[in-house]
Design an enzyme around this catalytic site. Structure first.
Site, PDB file in Angstrom:
ATOM      1  N   GLU A  55      52.113  47.696  39.515  1.00 40.98           N
ATOM      2  CA  GLU A  55      51.272  47.891  40.827  1.00 40.98           C
ATOM      3  C   GLU A  55      52.600  47.501  41.940  1.00 40.98           C
ATOM      4  OE1 GLU A  55      48.371  44.864  41.553  1.00 40.98           O
ATOM      5  OE2 GLU A  55      47.502  46.104  43.391  1.00 40.98           O
TER       6      GLU A  55
ATOM      7  N   HIS B  30      37.143  44.533  40.131  1.00 42.12           N
ATOM      8  CA  HIS B  30      37.057  43.046  40.133  1.00 42.12           C
ATOM      9  C   HIS B  30      35.744  42.607  40.856  1.00 42.12           C
ATOM     10  CE1 HIS B  30      41.366  42.631  39.110  1.00 42.12           C
ATOM     11  NE2 HIS B  30      41.478  43.795  39.645  1.00 42.12           N
TER      12      HIS B  30
ATOM     13  N   ASP C 105      39.043  48.909  42.298  1.00 45.19           N
ATOM     14  CA  ASP C 105      39.720  47.684  42.487  1.00 45.19           C
ATOM     15  C   ASP C 105      39.086  46.496  43.246  1.00 45.19           C
ATOM     16  OD1 ASP C 105      41.995  46.214  41.688  1.00 45.19           O
ATOM     17  OD2 ASP C 105      43.334  46.930  43.022  1.00 45.19           O
ATOM     18  N   ASP C 106      38.859  46.309  44.362  1.00 45.53           N
ATOM     19  CA  ASP C 106      38.382  45.448  45.149  1.00 45.53           C
ATOM     20  C   ASP C 106      37.844  45.927  46.498  1.00 45.53           C
ATOM     21  OD1 ASP C 106      39.347  42.862  43.616  1.00 45.53           O
ATOM     22  OD2 ASP C 106      41.268  43.721  44.214  1.00 45.53           O
TER      23      ASP C 106
ATOM     24  N   HIS D  73      38.274  50.078  36.620  1.00 46.96           N
ATOM     25  CA  HIS D  73      39.176  48.809  37.309  1.00 46.96           C
ATOM     26  C   HIS D  73      38.491  48.552  38.411  1.00 46.96           C
ATOM     27  CE1 HIS D  73      43.558  47.866  38.613  1.00 46.96           C
ATOM     28  NE2 HIS D  73      42.839  46.923  39.067  1.00 46.96           N
TER      29      HIS D  73
ATOM     30  N   HIS E  15      47.390  44.670  34.241  1.00 46.34           N
ATOM     31  CA  HIS E  15      47.688  44.963  35.486  1.00 46.34           C
ATOM     32  C   HIS E  15      49.218  44.962  35.094  1.00 46.34           C
ATOM     33  CE1 HIS E  15      43.772  44.028  37.048  1.00 46.34           C
ATOM     34  NE2 HIS E  15      44.212  44.307  38.285  1.00 46.34           N
TER      35      HIS E  15
HETATM   36  N1  HPA Z   1      46.356  43.135  41.689  1.00 45.78           N
HETATM   37  C1  HPA Z   1      46.126  41.803  40.846  1.00 45.78           C
HETATM   38  N2  HPA Z   1      45.231  41.076  40.999  1.00 45.78           N
HETATM   39  C2  HPA Z   1      44.269  41.320  41.522  1.00 45.78           C
HETATM   40  C3  HPA Z   1      43.791  42.493  42.209  1.00 45.78           C
HETATM   41  C4  HPA Z   1      44.964  43.365  41.946  1.00 45.78           C
HETATM   42  O1  HPA Z   1      44.923  44.606  42.596  1.00 45.78           O
HETATM   43  N3  HPA Z   1      42.521  42.535  42.349  1.00 45.78           N
HETATM   44  C5  HPA Z   1      42.240  41.446  42.068  1.00 45.78           C
HETATM   45  N4  HPA Z   1      43.119  40.528  41.370  1.00 45.78           N
HETATM   46 ZN    ZN Z   2      43.010  45.120  39.987  1.00 42.69          ZN
END
Ligand code: HPA
Ligand code: ZN
Length: 348
Positions: free
Chosen positions: A201, A20, A279-280, A18, A198
């Protein structure tokens, strides 16, 4: 003791599932690309940009994240971005990575679909060639955009099926349920793309159910709110549906008030196929190994927990059986080696 375990966590062979790629844009690289293209950023320097990474929720992050992509214009930019990520991943013990990219974020600003694809793909191939770091590429549909835009993106992906392995669903979750994308996911599955999404969350457990029932996902990205529906948790265990959990992301976007309140280890011990991911990472204060270390500090993650998470990551990856078996064997050898060797000689 903690330092010894941290060294083990960093060296532990793992898959990251996971991630991006646009979320790996470090402020320093953003400024370098801005200079490359003669663009002015809204902040005086990298430190000021980094200081702005203080989020209230998913949307406040997405606003900055999408703004940041303005400096990504050429194939070289995407190549440099991806290569920088791969170097960090390798240092964190990542042996296999499944990378998300958001084609719509780029096509909407006039960057052709092939520009990010070719740049990212070239760096991924170099990572495999030079380091044996294998990868898959997954395109994400933006759920805040209409279904028609997702269909258009899927059509653009069709000629590149050999290089794009899966489809995902990201961006603003609340008010954008998976159900809106059931038809485009059905088409994507029929075309051979592996589906993930996703869900759970910021959105409710019901969105996780929709992702399973309507999108037929093979993994759920995040999914931490599944716990609000005990029957759903049982189903995730029974069907062994992996969750790609991102602890530092959840902390930064206030999905949890505190890492000590995170349910990742509870879900792992409950028998779910939980994985840990970044994630990011440029925005959330850490790459994948930092997430493992943060769980050790906040939740007392043990060596056995970490090995289970790493095993799950290879089990949940879109790998061929022989490659999966090889990764699992390497992991087992690492985990069974005496501690000093296993942590790569970092032991004191
Ligand atoms: N959630 C939803 N969209 C996203 C995320 C995330 O954590 N990171 C990049 N786009
Ligand atoms: Zn994500």
């Amino acid at each position: 003791m903690g330092e010894d375990l941290d060294a083990f966590l960093r060296a532990l062979p793992k898959a990251e599932l996971h991630l991006h790629i646009e979320g790996t844009l470090e402020p320093e690289l953003a400024f370098e690309l801005a200079r490359r293209h003669g663009v002015r950023l809204a902040y005086p320097d990298a430190a000021a940009l980094r200081a702005a990474y203080d989020f209230d929720d998913l949307q406040s992050f997405l606003d900055l994240y999408y703004a940041g992509t303005a400096v990504l214009r050429t194939e070289q930019d995407f190549y440099d971005l991806t290569w920088a990520y791969l170097g960090r991943a390798r240092a964190d013990g990542v042996r296999h990575v499944e990378v998300f990219f958001d084609p719509q974020t780029h096509t909407e600003r006039g960057v052709p679909f092939e520009v990010p694809l070719d740049g990212i793909d070239a760096a991924l191939r170099r990572g495999e060639r030079e380091w044996g770091l294998t990868s898959r590429l997954i395109l994400c549909f933006l759920r805040h955009r209409p279904e028609a835009a997702a269909f258009e993106t899927l059509a653009q992906a069709l000629p590149h099926r050999g290089r794009i392995h899966g489809v995902g669903l990201d961006s603003a979750e609340r008010g954008n349920p998976p159900a809106r994308f059931a038809r485009v996911f059905a088409r994507a599955r029929a075309e051979g793309f592996l589906p993930v999404a996703h869900a759970g969350e910021e959105g409710p457990a019901a969105y996780v159910r929709e992702a399973l029932d309507l999108l037929r996902v093979r993994r759920v990205d995040h999914g931490v709110r599944c716990e609000e529906d005990p029957a759903l948790v049982e189903r995730l265990v029974r069907e062994r549906i992996p969750l790609t959990v991102c602890p530092l992301s959840n902390l930064k976007l206030k999905v949890v008030p505190d890492l000590a309140a995170h349910n990742v280890l509870r879900l792992l011990h409950r028998g779910l196929c939980v994985t840990v991911n970044s994630d990011d990472p440029a925005y959330f204060g850490g790459y994948v190994a930092d997430n493992f270390v943060a769980l050790r500090r906040a939740l007392g993650l043990t060596r056995a927990d970490a090995v289970a998470l790493a095993r799950n990551s290879f089990e949940a990856a879109f790998l061929e059986p022989a490659a999966r078996a090889a990764h699992l064997a390497a992991l087992a050898a690492f985990a069974e080696a005496p501690a000093a060797q296993a942590s790569g000689g970092f032991e004191r």
